[in-house]
Design a protein around this motif. Sequence first.
Motif, short mmCIF file in Angstrom:
data_model
loop_
_atom_site.label_atom_id
_atom_site.label_comp_id
_atom_site.label_asym_id
_atom_site.label_seq_id
_atom_site.Cartn_x
_atom_site.Cartn_y
_atom_site.Cartn_z
N LYS A 149 0.86 -1.18 0.00
CA LYS A 149 0.00 0.00 0.00
C LYS A 149 0.90 1.23 0.00
O LYS A 149 1.78 1.35 0.84
CB LYS A 149 -0.89 -0.02 1.25
CG LYS A 149 -1.72 1.20 1.43
CD LYS A 149 -2.99 1.13 0.66
CE LYS A 149 -3.90 2.28 1.10
NZ LYS A 149 -4.58 2.88 0.02
N VAL A 150 0.70 2.11 -0.96
CA VAL A 150 1.48 3.35 -1.08
C VAL A 150 0.64 4.49 -0.52
O VAL A 150 -0.55 4.60 -0.81
CB VAL A 150 1.86 3.63 -2.55
CG1 VAL A 150 2.65 4.92 -2.66
CG2 VAL A 150 2.62 2.46 -3.15
N ASN A 151 1.29 5.34 0.27
CA ASN A 151 0.62 6.51 0.83
C ASN A 151 1.45 7.75 0.50
O ASN A 151 2.69 7.68 0.47
CB ASN A 151 0.52 6.39 2.36
CG ASN A 151 -0.29 5.18 2.77
OD1 ASN A 151 -1.48 5.12 2.55
ND2 ASN A 151 0.38 4.20 3.36
N VAL A 152 0.77 8.85 0.25
CA VAL A 152 1.47 10.12 0.04
C VAL A 152 0.90 11.17 0.98
O VAL A 152 -0.29 11.18 1.27
CB VAL A 152 1.37 10.62 -1.43
CG1 VAL A 152 2.05 9.65 -2.37
CG2 VAL A 152 -0.04 10.87 -1.86
N ASP A 153 1.77 12.02 1.47
CA ASP A 153 1.38 13.14 2.31
C ASP A 153 1.59 14.41 1.48
O ASP A 153 2.70 14.91 1.36
CB ASP A 153 2.24 13.16 3.57
CG ASP A 153 1.84 14.26 4.53
OD1 ASP A 153 1.13 15.21 4.13
OD2 ASP A 153 2.24 14.17 5.71
N VAL A 185 2.55 15.99 -5.46
CA VAL A 185 2.33 14.60 -5.85
C VAL A 185 0.85 14.21 -5.77
O VAL A 185 0.12 14.66 -4.89
CB VAL A 185 3.18 13.65 -4.96
CG1 VAL A 185 2.73 13.68 -3.50
CG2 VAL A 185 3.15 12.23 -5.49
N THR A 186 0.45 13.39 -6.72
CA THR A 186 -0.85 12.72 -6.65
C THR A 186 -0.60 11.24 -6.84
O THR A 186 0.33 10.83 -7.55
CB THR A 186 -1.84 13.22 -7.74
OG1 THR A 186 -1.27 13.01 -9.02
CG2 THR A 186 -2.16 14.69 -7.55
N LEU A 187 -1.38 10.45 -6.17
CA LEU A 187 -1.21 9.00 -6.19
C LEU A 187 -2.16 8.40 -7.22
O LEU A 187 -3.37 8.50 -7.11
CB LEU A 187 -1.50 8.44 -4.79
CG LEU A 187 -1.25 6.97 -4.56
CD1 LEU A 187 0.20 6.60 -4.86
CD2 LEU A 187 -1.58 6.62 -3.12
N LEU A 188 -1.59 7.79 -8.25
CA LEU A 188 -2.39 7.16 -9.30
C LEU A 188 -2.78 5.73 -8.92
O LEU A 188 -3.84 5.26 -9.30
CB LEU A 188 -1.60 7.12 -10.61
CG LEU A 188 -1.18 8.45 -11.21
CD1 LEU A 188 -0.34 8.22 -12.45
CD2 LEU A 188 -2.40 9.31 -11.53
N GLU A 189 -1.89 5.04 -8.21
CA GLU A 189 -2.11 3.62 -7.92
C GLU A 189 -1.69 3.32 -6.47
O GLU A 189 -0.52 3.05 -6.21
CB GLU A 189 -1.30 2.77 -8.90
CG GLU A 189 -1.55 1.30 -8.78
CD GLU A 189 -3.01 0.93 -8.87
OE1 GLU A 189 -3.55 0.45 -7.86
OE2 GLU A 189 -3.62 1.13 -9.94
#
Length: 67
Positions: free
Chosen positions: A2-6, A33-37
């Motif tokens: 699971k990838v998370n971005v702040d 950043v935006t999380l695509l997947e």
Amino acid sequence: MKVNVDQDRCCGAGQCVLIAPEVFDQRDEDGIVTLLEPSPAEDLHAAAREAAAVCPASAITIDDHQQ
């Protein structure tokens, strides 16, 4: 995985997008950043980990305990 971005920590360096464009993108207006997947396929795990490792703001975290 699971990838998370702040997004609040992101400084817009863009290294994540260069390393793993299938997983990350950047907003046009400010480069954040935006999380695509959030749950990338196994063949993208190494790139996602590398992107997290090189992020200058430590805005990307990886949780290997979730699918």
